[in-house]
Write a protein that holds these residues in place. Structure first.
Motif, PDB file in Angstrom:
ATOM      1  N   CYS A 243     -15.305   0.316   1.542  1.00  3.91           N
ATOM      2  CA  CYS A 243     -14.645   1.247   0.625  1.00  3.91           C
ATOM      3  C   CYS A 243     -15.009   0.943  -0.831  1.00  3.91           C
ATOM      4  O   CYS A 243     -15.499  -0.139  -1.149  1.00  3.91           O
ATOM      5  CB  CYS A 243     -13.129   1.186   0.801  1.00  3.91           C
ATOM      6  SG  CYS A 243     -12.562   1.706   2.433  1.00  3.91           S
TER       7      CYS A 243
ATOM      8  N   GLU B  10     -13.325   0.843  -4.741  1.00  8.30           N
ATOM      9  CA  GLU B  10     -12.014   0.666  -5.362  1.00  8.30           C
ATOM     10  C   GLU B  10     -12.075   0.995  -6.861  1.00  8.30           C
ATOM     11  O   GLU B  10     -13.052   0.683  -7.530  1.00  8.30           O
ATOM     12  CB  GLU B  10     -11.555  -0.800  -5.235  1.00  8.30           C
ATOM     13  CG  GLU B  10     -11.723  -1.419  -3.862  1.00  8.30           C
ATOM     14  CD  GLU B  10     -10.463  -1.356  -3.029  1.00  8.30           C
ATOM     15  OE1 GLU B  10      -9.477  -0.745  -3.492  1.00  8.30           O
ATOM     16  OE2 GLU B  10     -10.478  -1.913  -1.920  1.00  8.30           O
TER      17      GLU B  10
ATOM     18  N   ALA C  24      -4.380  -0.358  -7.898  1.00 12.30           N
ATOM     19  CA  ALA C  24      -5.719   0.094  -7.522  1.00 12.30           C
ATOM     20  C   ALA C  24      -5.674   1.271  -6.556  1.00 12.30           C
ATOM     21  O   ALA C  24      -4.656   1.545  -5.902  1.00 12.30           O
ATOM     22  CB  ALA C  24      -6.510  -1.055  -6.903  1.00 12.30           C
TER      23      ALA C  24
ATOM     24  N   TYR D  95      -3.259   3.824  -2.189  1.00 14.06           N
ATOM     25  CA  TYR D  95      -3.060   3.097  -3.446  1.00 14.06           C
ATOM     26  C   TYR D  95      -2.524   1.734  -3.055  1.00 14.06           C
ATOM     27  O   TYR D  95      -1.832   1.596  -2.045  1.00 14.06           O
ATOM     28  CB  TYR D  95      -2.056   3.819  -4.347  1.00 14.06           C
ATOM     29  CG  TYR D  95      -2.458   5.235  -4.692  1.00 14.06           C
ATOM     30  CD1 TYR D  95      -3.344   5.487  -5.730  1.00 14.06           C
ATOM     31  CD2 TYR D  95      -1.974   6.308  -3.956  1.00 14.06           C
ATOM     32  CE1 TYR D  95      -3.725   6.784  -6.023  1.00 14.06           C
ATOM     33  CE2 TYR D  95      -2.358   7.608  -4.244  1.00 14.06           C
ATOM     34  CZ  TYR D  95      -3.241   7.840  -5.282  1.00 14.06           C
ATOM     35  OH  TYR D  95      -3.632   9.115  -5.564  1.00 14.06           O
ATOM     36  N   TRP D  96      -2.829   0.721  -3.844  1.00 15.59           N
ATOM     37  CA  TRP D  96      -2.273  -0.589  -3.521  1.00 15.59           C
ATOM     38  C   TRP D  96      -1.939  -1.360  -4.790  1.00 15.59           C
ATOM     39  O   TRP D  96      -2.499  -1.096  -5.858  1.00 15.59           O
ATOM     40  CB  TRP D  96      -3.194  -1.406  -2.618  1.00 15.59           C
ATOM     41  CG  TRP D  96      -4.592  -1.715  -3.105  1.00 15.59           C
ATOM     42  CD1 TRP D  96      -5.729  -1.016  -2.834  1.00 15.59           C
ATOM     43  CD2 TRP D  96      -5.002  -2.831  -3.919  1.00 15.59           C
ATOM     44  NE1 TRP D  96      -6.818  -1.614  -3.427  1.00 15.59           N
ATOM     45  CE2 TRP D  96      -6.408  -2.729  -4.090  1.00 15.59           C
ATOM     46  CE3 TRP D  96      -4.325  -3.905  -4.501  1.00 15.59           C
ATOM     47  CZ2 TRP D  96      -7.140  -3.657  -4.844  1.00 15.59           C
ATOM     48  CZ3 TRP D  96      -5.053  -4.831  -5.257  1.00 15.59           C
ATOM     49  CH2 TRP D  96      -6.449  -4.692  -5.411  1.00 15.59           C
TER      50      TRP D  96
ATOM     51  N   THR E 268       0.845  -1.193   0.000  1.00 13.35           N
ATOM     52  CA  THR E 268       0.000   0.000   0.000  1.00 13.35           C
ATOM     53  C   THR E 268       0.881   1.243   0.000  1.00 13.35           C
ATOM     54  O   THR E 268       2.019   1.223   0.485  1.00 13.35           O
ATOM     55  CB  THR E 268      -0.936   0.029   1.226  1.00 13.35           C
ATOM     56  OG1 THR E 268      -0.150   0.045   2.428  1.00 13.35           O
ATOM     57  CG2 THR E 268      -1.856  -1.179   1.236  1.00 13.35           C
TER      58      THR E 268
ATOM     59  N   ARG F 243      -7.944   2.844  -3.356  1.00  8.10           N
ATOM     60  CA  ARG F 243      -9.007   2.571  -2.387  1.00  8.10           C
ATOM     61  C   ARG F 243      -9.499   3.914  -1.832  1.00  8.10           C
ATOM     62  O   ARG F 243      -8.733   4.671  -1.236  1.00  8.10           O
ATOM     63  CB  ARG F 243      -8.487   1.675  -1.263  1.00  8.10           C
ATOM     64  CG  ARG F 243      -9.521   1.362  -0.186  1.00  8.10           C
ATOM     65  CD  ARG F 243      -9.003   0.302   0.784  1.00  8.10           C
ATOM     66  NE  ARG F 243      -8.745  -0.945   0.085  1.00  8.10           N
ATOM     67  CZ  ARG F 243      -7.631  -1.664   0.195  1.00  8.10           C
ATOM     68  NH1 ARG F 243      -6.660  -1.262   0.997  1.00  8.10           N
ATOM     69  NH2 ARG F 243      -7.470  -2.775  -0.483  1.00  8.10           N
TER      70      ARG F 243
ATOM     71  N   ASP G   8      -3.775  -3.211   5.653  1.00  7.57           N
ATOM     72  CA  ASP G   8      -4.518  -1.999   5.293  1.00  7.57           C
ATOM     73  C   ASP G   8      -4.288  -0.898   6.329  1.00  7.57           C
ATOM     74  O   ASP G   8      -4.390  -1.135   7.512  1.00  7.57           O
ATOM     75  CB  ASP G   8      -6.002  -2.353   5.219  1.00  7.57           C
ATOM     76  CG  ASP G   8      -6.816  -1.219   4.630  1.00  7.57           C
ATOM     77  OD1 ASP G   8      -6.200  -0.244   4.172  1.00  7.57           O
ATOM     78  OD2 ASP G   8      -8.043  -1.314   4.652  1.00  7.57           O
TER      79      ASP G   8
ATOM     80  N   ALA H 246      -9.700  -0.103  -9.976  1.00  6.30           N
ATOM     81  CA  ALA H 246      -8.616  -1.063 -10.186  1.00  6.30           C
ATOM     82  C   ALA H 246      -8.271  -1.201 -11.666  1.00  6.30           C
ATOM     83  O   ALA H 246      -9.153  -1.132 -12.538  1.00  6.30           O
ATOM     84  CB  ALA H 246      -9.004  -2.427  -9.620  1.00  6.30           C
TER      85      ALA H 246
END
Length: 273
Positions: free
Chosen positions: A40, A42, A88, A19-20, A5, A90, A273, A44
């Motif tokens: 949440c 997302e 992605a 962001y992940w 993340t 979030r 997270d 992606a």
């Protein structure tokens, strides 16, 4: 499995949680993974091979390669077809509504192609830049420029909605909605109307999801399986209440969750997270 993340730009940190990225090597007969609600939304981009999302026990669709996944209440099952490489964004529960004019309730339990929300020309250009970027840092720069341009400053999240969500997050979902609103019925009616439009689920549902996520982190951090203690710390009525809510949103019990390889991805993402 490599899940990472990254923090957003200060100008976006009130709306973007993180962001992940996720990378998983291709493996034959990769198992399905169960994704559980986290409250949440997302956005992606699938950079690797296609990913299946099951619509029934045997039927599936291929997820769009650039998509927005709205609020989910029921767990969903996905399965990679090969190498997994995903980038992605979030968003906080009230975050994504600031970037689109589409009512958020219309996105619930769906994968919506980015092109439908932002237009074909703009979305194709964004997807091309994300795919061609040399690394995650460049992808984040591209995404932040896009979001800072796309933000709809005319969209103002209802104050009661934001106050309620902030209270739910700060108390890990433990605060009853009526307590947050000080038992004001007029505020409750206003909240219900605007929550559906701007968040996509009801205040009660979001509170239950936030509390479950907090309890899940405790469960993952304490593998002794002391469910009674987790239920007490999370302020469920009792252990049975905790198990009932857990099963509602994950489709399984806490004990089974810890042993289920289908939950591996949700467990990893929840821990970090």
């Amino acid at each position: 499995m490599n899940y990472q993340t990254f923090k957003p730009h200060p100008d976006l940190e009130a709306l973007v949680k993180c962001y992940w990225t996720l990378e998983v090597p291709a493996e034959p007969d990769a198992p399905k993974q169960r994704i559980i609600p986290d409250g949440c939304i997302e956005m992606a981009f699938i950079l690797g091979d296609d990913i299946k999302r099951y619509t029934s026990a045997t039927s599936f669709i291929l997820q769009p390669r650039a998509m927005v996944l709205g609020q989910i209440i029921d767990p969903l099952y996905i399965q990679p077809t090969g190498y997994v490489n995903t980038f992605a964004i979030r968003f906080y529960p009230y975050g994504f509504a600031n970037f689109v004019t589409t009512p958020i309730k219309e996105l619930s339990d769906k994968e919506i192609p980015v092109a439908i929300l932002f237009g074909n020309r703009v979305s194709k250009a964004l997807e091309r830049k994300i795919v061609q970027a040399k690394d995650t840092g460049e992808r984040i720069e591209i995404m932040e420029k896009f979001l800072l341009t796309a933000i709809n400053r005319k969209t103002t999240i209802d104050k009661i909605v934001k106050t309620t969500i902030d209270a739910l997050v700060s108390t890990s979902g433990k605060s009853p909605i009526n307590n947050i609103l000080e038992n004001d019925l007029s505020k409750r009616r206003q909240l219900e109307r605007n929550f559906s439009k701007q968040i996509g689920i009801s205040p009660k549902q979001l509170g239950k999801v936030i509390r479950l996520q907090a309890a899940l982190k405790m469960l993952l951090g304490d593998r002794s399986g002391n469910l009674a203690n987790i239920a007490y710390e999370s302020e469920y009525y009792d252990q049975a209440h905790f198990i009932r809510d857990f099963k509602e949103f994950t489709g399984t019990t806490p004990t089974a969750f810890m042993k289920d390889e289908h939950m591996m991805l949700s467990a990893v993402m929840c821990r970090k997270d």
